[in-house]
Scaffold this motif. Structure first.
Motif, PDB file in Angstrom:
ATOM      1  N   THR A  26       5.772  37.447  11.118  1.00  0.00           N
ATOM      2  CA  THR A  26       6.529  37.605  12.354  1.00  0.00           C
ATOM      3  C   THR A  26       5.744  38.503  13.297  1.00  0.00           C
ATOM      4  OG1 THR A  26       8.679  37.354  11.267  1.00  0.00           O
ATOM      5  CG2 THR A  26       8.661  38.496  13.383  1.00  0.00           C
TER       6      THR A  26
ATOM      7  N   ARG B   2       4.697  27.149  15.182  1.00  0.00           N
ATOM      8  CA  ARG B   2       5.901  26.976  14.374  1.00  0.00           C
ATOM      9  C   ARG B   2       7.028  26.331  15.164  1.00  0.00           C
ATOM     10  NH1 ARG B   2       3.716  27.370   9.465  1.00  0.00           N
ATOM     11  NH2 ARG B   2       2.740  29.377   9.093  1.00  0.00           N
ATOM     12  N   ASP B   3       6.980  26.449  16.477  1.00  0.00           N
ATOM     13  CA  ASP B   3       7.994  25.824  17.328  1.00  0.00           C
ATOM     14  C   ASP B   3       7.295  24.838  18.249  1.00  0.00           C
ATOM     15  OD1 ASP B   3      10.618  27.154  16.736  1.00  0.00           O
ATOM     16  OD2 ASP B   3       9.387  28.922  17.111  1.00  0.00           O
TER      17      ASP B   3
ATOM     18  N   THR C  36      12.185  25.316  22.408  1.00  0.00           N
ATOM     19  CA  THR C  36      13.324  25.274  21.493  1.00  0.00           C
ATOM     20  C   THR C  36      14.428  26.254  21.866  1.00  0.00           C
ATOM     21  OG1 THR C  36      12.406  26.931  19.987  1.00  0.00           O
ATOM     22  CG2 THR C  36      11.779  24.618  19.617  1.00  0.00           C
TER      23      THR C  36
ATOM     24  N   ARG D  16      14.752  29.258  20.789  1.00  0.00           N
ATOM     25  CA  ARG D  16      14.924  30.282  19.754  1.00  0.00           C
ATOM     26  C   ARG D  16      13.881  30.061  18.677  1.00  0.00           C
ATOM     27  NH1 ARG D  16      20.622  31.569  16.562  1.00  0.00           N
ATOM     28  NH2 ARG D  16      19.947  33.473  15.488  1.00  0.00           N
ATOM     29  N   ALA D  17      13.211  31.133  18.274  1.00  0.00           N
ATOM     30  CA  ALA D  17      12.109  31.014  17.322  1.00  0.00           C
ATOM     31  C   ALA D  17      12.597  30.621  15.936  1.00  0.00           C
ATOM     32  CB  ALA D  17      11.348  32.330  17.243  1.00  0.00           C
TER      33      ALA D  17
ATOM     34  N   GLU E  74      12.891  30.674  11.913  1.00  0.00           N
ATOM     35  CA  GLU E  74      12.955  31.720  10.895  1.00  0.00           C
ATOM     36  C   GLU E  74      12.787  31.057   9.534  1.00  0.00           C
ATOM     37  OE1 GLU E  74      16.565  33.923  11.285  1.00  0.00           O
ATOM     38  OE2 GLU E  74      16.281  34.302  13.432  1.00  0.00           O
TER      39      GLU E  74
ATOM     40  N   GLY F 119      11.582  23.166  15.140  1.00  0.00           N
ATOM     41  CA  GLY F 119      10.813  24.120  14.359  1.00  0.00           C
ATOM     42  C   GLY F 119      10.017  23.407  13.290  1.00  0.00           C
TER      43      GLY F 119
END
Length: 397
Positions: free
Chosen positions: A164, A212-213, A217, A219-220, A222, A247
């Motif tokens: 992260t 990763r996205d 989107t 929102r990232a 997780e 994602g």
């Protein structure tokens, strides 16, 4: 006070495939009332002890195990243990302009009260700044990068599958040479804190988070892994049409491969949420791909595929189970075939084949979209393997 003991430490710099002897120094910076030390435990493991009042404000007081560098880099360490007696005792990673107590620096710490904190001094003699998050553990991976005047910090704990990003700052160093290493301050001058770490490594390349996205989107993503199950929370507007938004936990592969996974459950945001396996040409939103996804609206599994960049998405659906499923995708040349079966069944069923040129290297992984911008859907999946070998996400995450 500056106490130095000169050693030499052999760092294997994988980025250039060379082993380079780098001068290493262990010393106290600023006014320190109890001398610190460092012990090389071998194979990237260190035991570093330090006193000092803090690394903060206008001046610093701490112990610093450091290496001389002059290029862009990434430095990584795993925190095994941090023995200390004060909540803002600090240990971790630092890239420092000079050994002066007022020097500009970027640091990434584990603190006494289990924070991951990026702290920095942008200019010599200036006050310090901080950005931090709670980890609830001292056992964490820390990574700090220098790319020109941009310094970026990352972290992950034992349950995290991917790093992260914590923070990014612009810091101007006055010269080309600087110092990289492990700082320790007890925050109680005269008392010692001890930082035990492993996997300390300096690489002459700059780490960047893998994509990763895909698309916007809201929102990232997780990702955590516990008890063998990978839980992925992701947002996005959908997988379909001419562009996608979702994602994606992925890794690059090439050649003919066989990808398998066990899909437990998709906790959807709405009926258009989707999740499952994907093979994709790139991280672009409109790129060619083949996906095998649980599809609540269709009441089963759907094979989605886009044959060319910017083209429409086509699909084939099997109105079967949508949970506790075994998924399989195979590539042979430019052909990708999708198979499925229930966990309790022995036989695989073929859903369809698409012929798509995805280039020499392509992305393989798990895709999740909530079909709701900024809101997560949650997929639980396990046993994600290529040719029977579990995917090692940590290699580029």
């Amino acid at each position: 006070m500056l106490h130095r003991s000169f050693l030499f430490y052999l760092l294997a710099l994988r980025a250039c495939n060379l082993s380079v002897v780098v001068a290493q120094t262990s010393g106290d910076i600023g006014p320190v009332n109890a001398a610190g030390s460092s012990v090389d435990l071998g194979n990237g493991s260190w035991n570093v002890t330090g006193s000092g009042s803090d690394i903060w404000g206008y001046t610093d007081s701490f112990h610093f195990l450091h290496f001389n560098k002059s290029n862009d880099l990434s430095v990584t360490v795993f925190s095994e243990n941090f023995e200390q007696t004060y909540s803002w005792a600090k240990a971790g990673l630092q890239i420092r302009e000079s050994l002066d107590k007022k020097a500009a620096h970027a640091s990434l710490f584990i603190t006494g009260h289990q924070y991951a904190a990026m702290q920095w001094r942008s200019v010599f003699g200036q006050s310090s700044s901080s950005s931090h998050t709670v980890l609830y553990t001292h056992n964490a991976w820390l990574r700090l990068t220098k790319e020109g005047n941009k310094f970026t910090s990352y972290y992950k704990t034992g349950d995290d599958l991917v790093y992260t990003k914590l923070n990014e700052e612009i810091i101007e160093f006055s010269g080309t040479n600087f110092y990289v290493g492990i700082p320790v301050t007890s925050h109680v001058n005269g008392q010692l804190a001890t930082f035990t770490c492993s996997n300390f490594e300096i690489l002459d390349d700059v780490y960047h988070l893998p994509v990763r996205d895909v698309g916007e989107t809201g929102r990232a993503i997780e990702v955590v892994k516990a008890d063998g199950i990978t839980t992925i929370k992701a947002a996005g507007t959908g997988i379909g049409g001419t562009t996608d938004s979702f994602g994606y936990v992925n890794k690059k592969f090439s050649g003919d491969i066989n990808v398998t996974a066990h899909l437990y459950l998709l906790a959807e945001e709405n009926l258009d949420s989707k999740g499952g396996l994907m093979i994709r040409a790139s991280g672009s939103a409109d790129t060619p791909h083949v996906s095998l996804l649980t599809n609540p609206r269709a009441g089963g599994l759907t094979m989605f595929y886009r044959e060319s960049a910017g083209g429409e998405t086509l699909s084939k659906t099997a109105g079967v189970w949508d949970r506790n499923m075994e998924l399989m995708m195979t590539t042979t040349g430019n052909s990708v075939t999708c198979y499925y079966k229930h966990k309790s069944f022995a036989d695989w069923y073929e859903l369809g084949t698409a012929t798509i040129d995805m280039g020499t290297d392509f992305q393989v992984g798990v895709a999740v979209t909530s079909a709701s911008y900024g809101r997560h859907a949650t997929l639980q999946i396990s046993d994600i393997s290529v040719d029977g070998v579990p995917i090692d996400w940590s290699a580029d995450s």
